[in-house]
Design a protein around this motif. Structure first.
Motif, PDB file in Angstrom:
ATOM      1  N   GLY A 151      -4.509  -1.593  -5.061  1.00 19.22           N
ATOM      2  CA  GLY A 151      -3.189  -2.252  -5.112  1.00 19.22           C
ATOM      3  C   GLY A 151      -2.714  -2.613  -3.714  1.00 19.22           C
ATOM      4  N   ARG A 153     -10.116  -5.140  -7.240  1.00 19.02           N
ATOM      5  CA  ARG A 153     -10.801  -3.941  -7.725  1.00 19.02           C
ATOM      6  C   ARG A 153     -12.210  -4.393  -8.099  1.00 19.02           C
ATOM      7  N   THR A 212      -0.887   2.538  -0.044  1.00 16.38           N
ATOM      8  CA  THR A 212      -0.466   2.494  -1.450  1.00 16.38           C
ATOM      9  C   THR A 212       1.025   2.783  -1.507  1.00 16.38           C
ATOM     10  N   ILE A 213       1.728   2.057  -2.389  1.00 11.67           N
ATOM     11  CA  ILE A 213       3.167   2.313  -2.522  1.00 11.67           C
ATOM     12  C   ILE A 213       3.432   3.642  -3.215  1.00 11.67           C
ATOM     13  N   ASP A 214       2.381   4.239  -3.814  1.00 16.58           N
ATOM     14  CA  ASP A 214       2.602   5.425  -4.648  1.00 16.58           C
ATOM     15  C   ASP A 214       2.751   6.738  -3.875  1.00 16.58           C
ATOM     16  N   MET A 260       7.598   2.015 -10.434  1.00 19.07           N
ATOM     17  CA  MET A 260       6.139   2.125 -10.414  1.00 19.07           C
ATOM     18  C   MET A 260       5.679   3.554 -10.131  1.00 19.07           C
ATOM     19  N   GLY A 261       4.453   3.804 -10.484  1.00 18.81           N
ATOM     20  CA  GLY A 261       3.846   5.128 -10.304  1.00 18.81           C
ATOM     21  C   GLY A 261       3.160   5.551 -11.585  1.00 18.81           C
ATOM     22  N   ARG A 262       1.871   5.194 -11.685  1.00 19.80           N
ATOM     23  CA  ARG A 262       1.144   5.506 -12.926  1.00 19.80           C
ATOM     24  C   ARG A 262       0.875   6.998 -13.035  1.00 19.80           C
ATOM     25  N   GLU A 321       6.605   4.789 -14.320  1.00 15.36           N
ATOM     26  CA  GLU A 321       5.668   3.954 -15.090  1.00 15.36           C
ATOM     27  C   GLU A 321       4.649   4.796 -15.878  1.00 15.36           C
ATOM     28  N   HIS A 335       6.313  -5.265 -10.570  1.00 19.82           N
ATOM     29  CA  HIS A 335       5.619  -5.592  -9.317  1.00 19.82           C
ATOM     30  C   HIS A 335       6.538  -6.051  -8.190  1.00 19.82           C
ATOM     31  N   ARG A 357       6.232  -3.980  -5.241  1.00 21.27           N
ATOM     32  CA  ARG A 357       5.028  -3.984  -4.397  1.00 21.27           C
ATOM     33  C   ARG A 357       5.036  -5.126  -3.384  1.00 21.27           C
TER      34      ARG A 357
HETATM   35  O1  F6P Z   1      -0.382   0.255  -6.181  1.00 21.35           O
HETATM   36  C1  F6P Z   1      -0.115   1.340  -7.019  1.00 21.35           C
HETATM   37  C2  F6P Z   1       0.344   0.822  -8.339  1.00 21.35           C
HETATM   38  O2  F6P Z   1       1.441   0.012  -8.094  1.00 21.35           O
HETATM   39  C3  F6P Z   1       0.702   1.858  -9.358  1.00 21.35           C
HETATM   40  O3  F6P Z   1       1.973   2.391  -9.222  1.00 21.35           O
HETATM   41  C4  F6P Z   1       0.541   1.068 -10.611  1.00 21.35           C
HETATM   42  O4  F6P Z   1       0.319   1.868 -11.697  1.00 21.35           O
HETATM   43  C5  F6P Z   1      -0.628   0.201 -10.322  1.00 21.35           C
HETATM   44  O5  F6P Z   1      -0.653   0.035  -8.935  1.00 21.35           O
HETATM   45  C6  F6P Z   1      -0.564  -1.094 -11.032  1.00 21.35           C
HETATM   46  O6  F6P Z   1      -1.527  -1.935 -10.547  1.00 21.35           O
HETATM   47  P1  F6P Z   1      -1.853  -3.379 -11.128  1.00 21.35           P
HETATM   48  O7  F6P Z   1      -0.705  -3.836 -11.906  1.00 21.35           O
HETATM   49  O8  F6P Z   1      -2.128  -4.179  -9.919  1.00 21.35           O
HETATM   50  O9  F6P Z   1      -3.080  -3.170 -11.941  1.00 21.35           O
END
Ligand code: F6P
Ligand code: ADP
Length: 324
Positions: A15, A76, A129-131, A173-175, A227, A254, A257
């Motif tokens: 990300g 990715r 990473t923003i996380d 955000m934050g999976r 998230e 987003h 980000r």
């Molecule tokens: O960069 C980290 C992050 O923003 C997570 O918080 C989020 O779950 C993930 O990336 C989402 O990534 P993308 O939408 O680019 O797949």
């Protein structure tokens, strides 16, 4: 004695995060100051395998320090997780005369960097990473900008939520990591913060707290949902049905980000990028640059990947107490 490095590469992976451009700029200019050439590798490991490699000069990174995103683009790349993909990547580096690479990204990107190092390409990771979910470091590029962007957006939602005396579920955000949620919980004075690391799914408790808050005279309820827990829209419907309080969900997404990096992200990213390039120029490999306990430092990649990090319980508790 370490082999003299002649050319290094730089890539961004995973990300994107505001401040990555400041780190790229610092890598390029520090390498050039050491008499080392720099190549930009576009689109992370995917671009490496496609040989999307460009020469970079000092002027290639002019006018980027204030820009969000990454001028090298990011991606990715499933193929790079295979031994064949990694071998191909190492051979492409040799073909292009790249002695070492600075990898700006998260834990996944560092795993890839570790594999390249084992195949003889010197690598240094820079946490981006923003996380904020990289265990070896207290700072990651982009978190400060993202959390400030989220905080400002939540303030706006709060205004309208108060005017309408509503409950607002705001998803940040934050999976897998709740750092943005926790910081906003404290900074925005939220009534509740739901973190992937802590939330047990007991919605009834949440509903009870909303009802209790209303009885105490609160005019709104701001609930920050990470998230990783998700389902904010259906959660809002259930809360409205159970409490009778009009409830809306806002998913920030987003927008967190992107945007111009804060001063902190520009400065820390610049220092980390410079330190990463200097490490490569000094012949180091398989290291991650970090900021730990108030100091810039670096760790072995595998040791860094084995470290664990969790939300600090006392901070979570403070967020709860201050919400009363
Ligand atoms: O960069 C980290 C992050 O923003 C997570 O918080 C989020 O779950 C993930 O990336 C989402 O990534 P993308 O939408 O680019 O797949
Ligand atoms: P982040 O770097 O932000 O954690 P990802 O987990 O998506 O983001 O990883 C970014 C890229 O790093 C992946 O798409 C893949 O190309 C590479 N990567 C991830 N895990 C590995 C691994 N175990 N081995 C080699 N490369 C990996």
């Amino acid at each position: 004695m370490a082999k003299q490095v002649k050319t290094i590469g730089v890539l961004t992976s995973g990300g994107d995060a505001p401040g990555m451009n400041a780190a790229i700029r610092a890598v390029v200019r520090t390498a050039i100051a050491n008499g080392v050439k720099v190549k930009g590798i576009m689109r992370g490991y995917a671009g490496l395998l496609q040989e999307e490699i460009i020469d970079m000069e000092s002027t290639s990174v002019s006018n980027i320090i204030f820009r969000g995103g990454t001028i090298l683009y990011t991606a990715r790349c499933q193929e790079f997780t295979t031994p064949e993909g990694q071998q191909a990547g190492a051979e492409i580096c040799r073909k292009h005369g790249i002695d070492g690479i600075v990898v700006i990204g998260g834990d996944g990107s560092f795993r890839g960097a570790g594999k390249l190092a084992a195949l003889g390409v010197n690598t240094i990771g820079v946490p981006g990473t923003i996380d904020l979910d990289i265990a070896c470091t207290d700072y990651t590029i982009g978190f400060d900008t993202a959390v400030n962007t989220a905080m400002e957006a939540i303030d706006r939602v709060r205004d309208t939520s108060t005017s309408h005396e509503r409950c607002s579920i705001i998803e940040v955000m934050g999976r897998n990591a709740g750092y943005i949620a926790l910081w906003c919980g404290i900074a925005n004075g939220a009534e509740d913060v739901l973190l992937p690391e802590r939330y047990d799914g007991d919605e009834q408790q949440l509903i009870n707290r909303i009802i209790a808050n209303r009885k105490r005279g609160k005019k709104h309820n701001i609930i920050i949902n990470a998230e990783g827990i998700g389902h904010s829209t259906s959660m809002a419907r259930r809360i409205e049905a159970a409490t009778g309080v009009e409830t809306r969900a806002t998913i920030l997404g987003h927008m967190q980000r992107g945007g111009t990096p804060t001063c902190k992200d520009r400065v820390y990213a610049s220092i980390m990028g410079a330190k990463a390039a200097q490490l490569l120029c000094d012949g180091a490999s398989n290291r991650v640059v970090a900021y730990k306990n108030g100091q810039y430092t670096d760790f072995d990649i595998q040791e860094a990947l084995q470290m664990k990090k969790d939300i600090q319980e006392d901070q979570f508790e403070i967020a709860r107490i201050l919400a009363l």
